[in-house]
Scaffold this motif. Structure first.
Motif, PDB file in Angstrom:
ATOM      1  N   ASP A  75      43.414  51.107  36.716  1.00 22.38           N
ATOM      2  CA  ASP A  75      44.764  50.773  37.162  1.00 22.38           C
ATOM      3  C   ASP A  75      44.764  49.796  38.335  1.00 22.38           C
ATOM      4  OD1 ASP A  75      45.835  52.309  35.213  1.00 22.38           O
ATOM      5  OD2 ASP A  75      46.356  54.013  36.501  1.00 22.38           O
ATOM      6  N   GLU A  76      43.661  49.751  39.094  1.00 18.33           N
ATOM      7  CA  GLU A  76      43.617  48.890  40.275  1.00 18.33           C
ATOM      8  C   GLU A  76      43.626  47.406  39.917  1.00 18.33           C
ATOM      9  OE1 GLU A  76      41.170  51.941  43.242  1.00 18.33           O
ATOM     10  OE2 GLU A  76      40.209  50.136  42.482  1.00 18.33           O
ATOM     11  N   ILE A  77      43.307  47.094  38.683  1.00 13.45           N
ATOM     12  CA  ILE A  77      43.277  45.677  38.289  1.00 13.45           C
ATOM     13  C   ILE A  77      44.680  45.077  38.312  1.00 13.45           C
ATOM     14  CG2 ILE A  77      43.597  45.834  35.766  1.00 13.45           C
ATOM     15  CD1 ILE A  77      41.086  43.922  35.644  1.00 13.45           C
ATOM     16  N   ARG A  78      45.722  45.963  38.228  1.00 11.04           N
ATOM     17  CA  ARG A  78      47.101  45.479  38.308  1.00 11.04           C
ATOM     18  C   ARG A  78      47.434  44.939  39.693  1.00 11.04           C
ATOM     19  NH1 ARG A  78      48.197  50.476  35.377  1.00 11.04           N
ATOM     20  NH2 ARG A  78      48.673  50.002  33.198  1.00 11.04           N
ATOM     21  N   PHE A 113      42.938  38.372  31.866  1.00 13.14           N
ATOM     22  CA  PHE A 113      44.325  38.602  32.268  1.00 13.14           C
ATOM     23  C   PHE A 113      45.319  38.113  31.211  1.00 13.14           C
ATOM     24  CE2 PHE A 113      42.642  39.491  36.494  1.00 13.14           C
ATOM     25  CZ  PHE A 113      43.478  40.523  36.893  1.00 13.14           C
ATOM     26  N   ASP A 114      44.949  37.089  30.453  1.00 11.66           N
ATOM     27  CA  ASP A 114      45.799  36.679  29.328  1.00 11.66           C
ATOM     28  C   ASP A 114      45.926  37.818  28.326  1.00 11.66           C
ATOM     29  OD1 ASP A 114      46.523  34.159  30.158  1.00 11.66           O
ATOM     30  OD2 ASP A 114      44.890  33.139  29.098  1.00 11.66           O
ATOM     31  N   GLU A 123      51.824  42.016  34.697  1.00 14.20           N
ATOM     32  CA  GLU A 123      53.013  41.177  34.579  1.00 14.20           C
ATOM     33  C   GLU A 123      52.688  39.693  34.454  1.00 14.20           C
ATOM     34  OE1 GLU A 123      55.644  41.981  37.793  1.00 14.20           O
ATOM     35  OE2 GLU A 123      56.079  44.044  37.147  1.00 14.20           O
ATOM     36  N   SER A 124      51.602  39.263  35.092  1.00 14.16           N
ATOM     37  CA  SER A 124      51.275  37.839  35.065  1.00 14.16           C
ATOM     38  C   SER A 124      49.772  37.635  35.229  1.00 14.16           C
ATOM     39  CB  SER A 124      52.012  37.096  36.184  1.00 14.16           C
ATOM     40  OG  SER A 124      51.619  37.591  37.451  1.00 14.16           O
ATOM     41  N   ASN A 125      49.336  36.397  34.987  1.00 11.90           N
ATOM     42  CA  ASN A 125      47.923  36.036  35.116  1.00 11.90           C
ATOM     43  C   ASN A 125      47.710  35.415  36.492  1.00 11.90           C
ATOM     44  OD1 ASN A 125      45.347  34.960  35.001  1.00 11.90           O
ATOM     45  ND2 ASN A 125      45.551  34.194  32.920  1.00 11.90           N
TER      46      ASN A 125
END
Length: 334
Positions: A75-78, A113-114, A123-125
């Motif tokens: 989850d931390e990658i968000r 991230f894509d 939400e975005s890259n």
């Protein structure tokens, strides 16, 4: 002790259960089903990368980035932002890596991230908009042999031995067709096929793309001689170029390794006194591409021949303006 025979009622019940499972399409238990849903998104993203070399490089890049950021839970990658990407870019630039390597590392993170964006996991890259080294910063880094050096390398193997015959065919395949190392190693006997009256290589390239490359007459003659001597010309699914030592063991379908090909080229370069700093297998690909362009090949056709997705990559091999013999220096006369 023998098992007692099952009653017709029990057998019928089991058969009905099996049929019901097949009809419902569910062959996984509930536990197995839920365990599969727990597969991390990163592993799914990696599994969708077909080329094993690209997959290995991207995995290494992502693992290095995760370690740099100190990410411990998926989850931390968000929480990754553009600032994290810029900080990481600064670190890898400080290592003195080649611009092309830095571009690939940023492309690895961007690709991840894509995928996460498409899966609505983020939400975005954050890589979008982060400046990357220019694509032509590595122009001229890969050495190319002169025509004279290429001829000396082609003539270096001993044509009286099976190994020499094989190696001459390999060098000809490199120098006349500009294949990548993996592409050459993956060639099977059946990769040679006739199309519109001309023999072609069916090449499995980057991005799982297949292209067809016409075979040069000199290379075709060398390969035909090799197959006649090696004796595996009818094994269409077997590797085209094989270790010579296996020709006496009955194991004839093993392909040569990239490391073996590299050592072979280095040995013949030394034998032929071809001294080129940074000589590698990719240098033979660069040699073929440079030679084709210098002999008026259309750069758009060279792009397809090399299997490049972008013509800007092909232009890295266009060194016609860098030929020392064409320099104005030699036009000066007093």
């Amino acid at each position: 002790m023998e098992e007692s025979p099952k009653s017709p009622e029990v057998t019928t019940l089991q058969e009905s259960t099996n049929v019901a499972q097949l009809d419902s399409g569910r062959l996984l238990s509930a536990e197995q089903f839920h365990r599969l849903t727990d597969v991390p998104a990163i592993l799914v993203w990696l599994a969708n990368i077909d080329n094993p070399n690209t997959r290995r490089a991207y995995q290494s890049d992502v693992e290095a980035f995760i370690a740099f950021c100190g990410i411990e839970a998926p989850d931390e990658i968000r929480q990754v932002t553009r600032a994290h990407i810029i900080a990481w870019r600064g670190q890898i630039e400080a290592l003195g890596l080649a611009p092309a390597t830095i571009r690939r590392k940023l492309a690895s993170i961007s690709s991840l991230f894509d995928y996460l964006c498409n899966e609505n996991a983020v939400e975005s890259n954050p890589v979008a908009g982060v400046k990357r080294p220019a694509a032509d910063n590595n122009e001229g880094k890969t050495p190319a042999l002169s025509d004279k050096q290429a001829r000396k390398l082609l003539q270096a193997p001993d044509g009286s031995t099976l190994k020499g015959i094989r190696d001459r065919a390999i060098i000809a395949t490199y120098l006349f067709h500009a294949l990548r190392r993996t592409e050459l190693a993956l060639l099977a006997v059946g990769s040679l096929e006739e199309r519109r009256g001309v023999m072609h290589f069916r090449v499995f390239g980057k991005g799982s793309k297949t292209r067809y490359v016409p075979v040069h007459p000199a290379a075709l003659e060398a390969i035909s001689t090799y197959l006649d001597e090696a004796g595996h010309g009818d094994e269409k699914k077997g590797a085209l170029f094989r270790p010579v030592k296996n020709n006496t063991t009955g194991t004839l379908d093993e392909a040569m390794t990239g490391d073996g090909l590299y050592k072979m080229i280095k040995a013949y370069a030394a034998l032929a006194e071809v001294e080129v700093e940074g000589l590698c297998l990719h240098a033979l690909r660069a040699t073929a591409a440079t030679n084709a362009l210098e002999h008026a090949a259309d750069i758009a056709f060279v792009q397809g021949w090399l299997g490049h997705a972008n013509i800007s990559t092909t232009r890295l091999y266009d060194r016609r303006r860098a030929r020392p013999e064409d320099s104005p220096t030699f036009k000066v006369s007093y």
